[in-house]
Design a protein around this motif. Structure first.
Motif, PDB file in Angstrom:
ATOM      1  N   GLU A  70       0.561  -1.180   0.183  1.00 35.22           N
ATOM      2  CA  GLU A  70      -0.203  -0.203   0.068  1.00 35.22           C
ATOM      3  C   GLU A  70       0.937   1.290   0.065  1.00 35.22           C
ATOM      4  OE1 GLU A  70      -2.689   0.006   3.160  1.00 35.22           O
ATOM      5  OE2 GLU A  70      -4.027  -1.621   2.482  1.00 35.22           O
ATOM      6  N   PRO A  71       0.416   2.315  -0.684  1.00 36.29           N
ATOM      7  CA  PRO A  71       1.488   3.651  -0.637  1.00 36.29           C
ATOM      8  C   PRO A  71       1.387   4.008   0.721  1.00 36.29           C
ATOM      9  CG  PRO A  71      -1.045   3.915  -1.697  1.00 36.29           C
ATOM     10  CD  PRO A  71      -0.868   2.281  -1.716  1.00 36.29           C
ATOM     11  N   LYS A  72       2.492   4.880   1.000  1.00 31.05           N
ATOM     12  CA  LYS A  72       2.775   5.332   2.391  1.00 31.05           C
ATOM     13  C   LYS A  72       1.753   6.766   2.815  1.00 31.05           C
ATOM     14  CE  LYS A  72       7.247   4.097   3.240  1.00 31.05           C
ATOM     15  NZ  LYS A  72       8.918   4.455   3.740  1.00 31.05           N
ATOM     16  N   ASN A  73       1.373   6.614   3.727  1.00 28.64           N
ATOM     17  CA  ASN A  73       0.326   7.629   4.155  1.00 28.64           C
ATOM     18  C   ASN A  73       1.096   8.992   4.423  1.00 28.64           C
ATOM     19  OD1 ASN A  73      -1.881   6.266   4.399  1.00 28.64           O
ATOM     20  ND2 ASN A  73      -1.009   5.061   5.892  1.00 28.64           N
ATOM     21  N   LEU A  74       0.569  10.059   4.881  1.00 25.58           N
ATOM     22  CA  LEU A  74       1.358  11.353   5.286  1.00 25.58           C
ATOM     23  C   LEU A  74       2.093  11.144   6.325  1.00 25.58           C
ATOM     24  CD1 LEU A  74      -1.972  13.747   5.511  1.00 25.58           C
ATOM     25  CD2 LEU A  74      -0.485  13.483   3.659  1.00 25.58           C
ATOM     26  N   TYR A  75       3.243  12.147   6.532  1.00 26.83           N
ATOM     27  CA  TYR A  75       4.350  11.905   7.554  1.00 26.83           C
ATOM     28  C   TYR A  75       3.684  11.618   8.972  1.00 26.83           C
ATOM     29  CZ  TYR A  75       8.181  13.228  10.090  1.00 26.83           C
ATOM     30  OH  TYR A  75       9.354  13.038  11.214  1.00 26.83           O
ATOM     31  N   LEU A  76       2.741  12.481   9.136  1.00 21.10           N
ATOM     32  CA  LEU A  76       2.389  12.484  10.544  1.00 21.10           C
ATOM     33  C   LEU A  76       1.739  11.082  10.968  1.00 21.10           C
ATOM     34  CD1 LEU A  76       0.863  15.945  11.491  1.00 21.10           C
ATOM     35  CD2 LEU A  76       3.167  15.187  12.184  1.00 21.10           C
ATOM     36  N   ILE A  77       1.162  10.654   9.929  1.00 22.75           N
ATOM     37  CA  ILE A  77       0.199   9.159  10.193  1.00 22.75           C
ATOM     38  C   ILE A  77       1.476   8.148  10.294  1.00 22.75           C
ATOM     39  CG2 ILE A  77      -1.037   7.687   9.134  1.00 22.75           C
ATOM     40  CD1 ILE A  77      -2.688   9.794   8.004  1.00 22.75           C
ATOM     41  N   GLU A  78       2.521   8.200   9.360  1.00 19.77           N
ATOM     42  CA  GLU A  78       3.537   7.280   9.454  1.00 19.77           C
ATOM     43  C   GLU A  78       4.458   7.282  10.647  1.00 19.77           C
ATOM     44  OE1 GLU A  78       4.468   5.005   7.004  1.00 19.77           O
ATOM     45  OE2 GLU A  78       2.658   5.347   5.937  1.00 19.77           O
ATOM     46  N   LEU A  79       4.641   8.599  11.199  1.00 17.65           N
ATOM     47  CA  LEU A  79       5.145   8.897  12.389  1.00 17.65           C
ATOM     48  C   LEU A  79       4.683   8.093  13.680  1.00 17.65           C
ATOM     49  CD1 LEU A  79       7.718  10.118  14.167  1.00 17.65           C
ATOM     50  CD2 LEU A  79       6.106  12.085  14.328  1.00 17.65           C
ATOM     51  N   LEU A  80       3.041   8.109  13.603  1.00 13.97           N
ATOM     52  CA  LEU A  80       2.335   7.648  14.545  1.00 13.97           C
ATOM     53  C   LEU A  80       2.535   5.962  14.434  1.00 13.97           C
ATOM     54  CD1 LEU A  80       0.014   7.991  16.883  1.00 13.97           C
ATOM     55  CD2 LEU A  80      -1.637   8.029  15.140  1.00 13.97           C
ATOM     56  N   LYS A  81       2.611   5.465  13.324  1.00 14.66           N
ATOM     57  CA  LYS A  81       2.541   4.086  13.197  1.00 14.66           C
ATOM     58  C   LYS A  81       3.898   3.684  13.737  1.00 14.66           C
ATOM     59  CE  LYS A  81      -0.351   3.248   9.184  1.00 14.66           C
ATOM     60  NZ  LYS A  81      -0.467   3.053   7.446  1.00 14.66           N
ATOM     61  N   ARG A  82       5.096   4.340  13.382  1.00  9.31           N
ATOM     62  CA  ARG A  82       6.196   4.063  13.953  1.00  9.31           C
ATOM     63  C   ARG A  82       6.179   4.088  15.503  1.00  9.31           C
ATOM     64  NH1 ARG A  82      10.462   7.508  10.052  1.00  9.31           N
ATOM     65  NH2 ARG A  82       9.702   6.516   7.982  1.00  9.31           N
ATOM     66  N   ILE A  83       5.495   4.927  16.157  1.00 11.98           N
ATOM     67  CA  ILE A  83       5.594   5.013  17.373  1.00 11.98           C
ATOM     68  C   ILE A  83       4.732   3.717  18.012  1.00 11.98           C
ATOM     69  CG2 ILE A  83       4.754   6.140  19.481  1.00 11.98           C
ATOM     70  CD1 ILE A  83       5.144   8.759  18.007  1.00 11.98           C
ATOM     71  N   ILE A  84       3.685   3.365  17.477  1.00  9.09           N
ATOM     72  CA  ILE A  84       2.958   2.217  17.702  1.00  9.09           C
ATOM     73  C   ILE A  84       3.661   0.782  17.723  1.00  9.09           C
ATOM     74  CG2 ILE A  84       0.889   1.042  17.356  1.00  9.09           C
ATOM     75  CD1 ILE A  84      -0.549   3.572  16.696  1.00  9.09           C
ATOM     76  N   ALA A  85       4.655   1.011  16.484  1.00  7.30           N
ATOM     77  CA  ALA A  85       5.252  -0.340  16.209  1.00  7.30           C
ATOM     78  C   ALA A  85       6.237  -0.517  17.302  1.00  7.30           C
ATOM     79  CB  ALA A  85       5.742  -0.169  14.864  1.00  7.30           C
ATOM     80  N   TRP A  86       6.957   0.725  17.687  1.00 10.51           N
ATOM     81  CA  TRP A  86       7.813   0.677  18.651  1.00 10.51           C
ATOM     82  C   TRP A  86       7.445   0.073  20.120  1.00 10.51           C
ATOM     83  CZ3 TRP A  86       8.924   3.148  23.549  1.00 10.51           C
ATOM     84  CH2 TRP A  86      10.371   2.939  23.802  1.00 10.51           C
ATOM     85  N   LEU A  87       6.326   0.291  20.191  1.00  7.94           N
ATOM     86  CA  LEU A  87       5.582  -0.074  21.686  1.00  7.94           C
ATOM     87  C   LEU A  87       5.200  -1.643  21.383  1.00  7.94           C
ATOM     88  CD1 LEU A  87       3.598   2.915  22.517  1.00  7.94           C
ATOM     89  CD2 LEU A  87       5.427   2.127  23.928  1.00  7.94           C
ATOM     90  N   ASN A  88       6.296  -2.450  21.467  1.00 11.68           N
ATOM     91  CA  ASN A  88       5.897  -3.795  21.351  1.00 11.68           C
ATOM     92  C   ASN A  88       5.337  -4.413  22.889  1.00 11.68           C
ATOM     93  OD1 ASN A  88       8.268  -3.840  22.617  1.00 11.68           O
ATOM     94  ND2 ASN A  88       9.198  -5.025  21.358  1.00 11.68           N
TER      95      ASN A  88
END
Length: 249
Positions: A106-124
């Motif tokens: 899937e194409p990448k989202n806006l920068y802020l959404i991608e940043l939020l996804k990275r934060i959520i992914a970091w929280l394993n």
């Protein structure tokens, strides 16, 4: 004249040897391939024992990646990230596959959404558990602080700290079960065959659309031997079940 002919003959021999060496160097070493295949068989036997581990899935994905099976490589990198969303190596290799085959994701989202996804992914799971423990202790300390606060002292700092600690405890406490639920309900699948096709109707082969190998699709419906999926481009098609493997088996 003879010297010229001899020089030309030697030059031709040299060029032919150089060309032969160049071709040989581009051939994959068969022994290396067999080692990867043997390692893959060992890892798959471990997987068949019911062991679910992010590092195991990552190692299987690397073997498939080195053997050129990019569909299965993508599948096992996603399975590793499903168990450990902060698995750095799997995310790195998945990003490499994304760059090589952008139409499969899937194409990448806006920068802020991608940043939020990275934060959520970091929280394993382990990090969420540690944060829940830390803020639980802070809540207990703040309550104890308020209970033993001498009359006349300012209650603002402990009340503020208690409010913030309770808020973060609530956020992380809810995030853990929600994350576990989303992982179990993951409906994604990966195209593992090199020449897969999607069809507009379940029982018809008309209007077939080629689906690239390693495409990450979302399963919408399931029938006998077929899946209705949403492709990375947003199209809704029917695909043969043999062409897909679920991220959550």
């Amino acid at each position: 004249m003879k010297r010229t002919l001899i020089a030309l003959f030697l030059m031709l021999i040299t060029l032919s040897l150089a060309a032969e060496n160049a071709i040989s160097s581009s051939i994959v070493d068969s022994s290396a391939v067999s080692e990867d295949q043997l390692l893959l068989l060992k890892l798959e036997n471990i997987e068949k024992q019911g062991i679910k581990d992010a590092d195991l899935y990552y190692d299987i994905g690397v073997c498939h990646h080195r053997l050129g099976n990019i569909g299965y490589a993508t599948l096992y990198y996603l399975r590793a990230l499903n168990l450990d969303s902060a698995h750095t190596q799997s995310r790195h290799n998945l990003n490499v596959l994304r760059k090589l085959n952008p139409d499969a994701f899937e194409p990448k989202n806006l920068y802020l959404i991608e940043l939020l996804k990275r934060i959520i992914a970091w929280l394993n799971y382990p990090r969420l558990a540690v944060l829940i423990l830390i803020f639980s202790l802070l809540v207990v300390i703040c309550i104890n602080w308020l209970l033993h606060l001498k009359p006349g002292y300012e209650k603002g700092p402990p009340v503020l700290l208690l409010s913030l600690s309770s808020l973060f405890l609530l956020i992380f406490g809810l995030s853990l079960p929600l994350k576990m639920h989303s992982v179990k309900q993951d409906s994604r699948a990966v195209v593992v065959t090199p020449q897969a096709s999607g069809f507009k109707y379940e029982s018809s082969t008309e209007g077939s659309t080629p689906i690239p190998q390693a495409s990450v699709v979302k399963i919408l419906d399931q029938r006998s031997g077929t899946y209705q999926v949403r492709t990375p481009s947003g199209a809704i098609v029917w695909m043969n079940a043999d062409d897909l493997r679920k991220v959550v088996p």
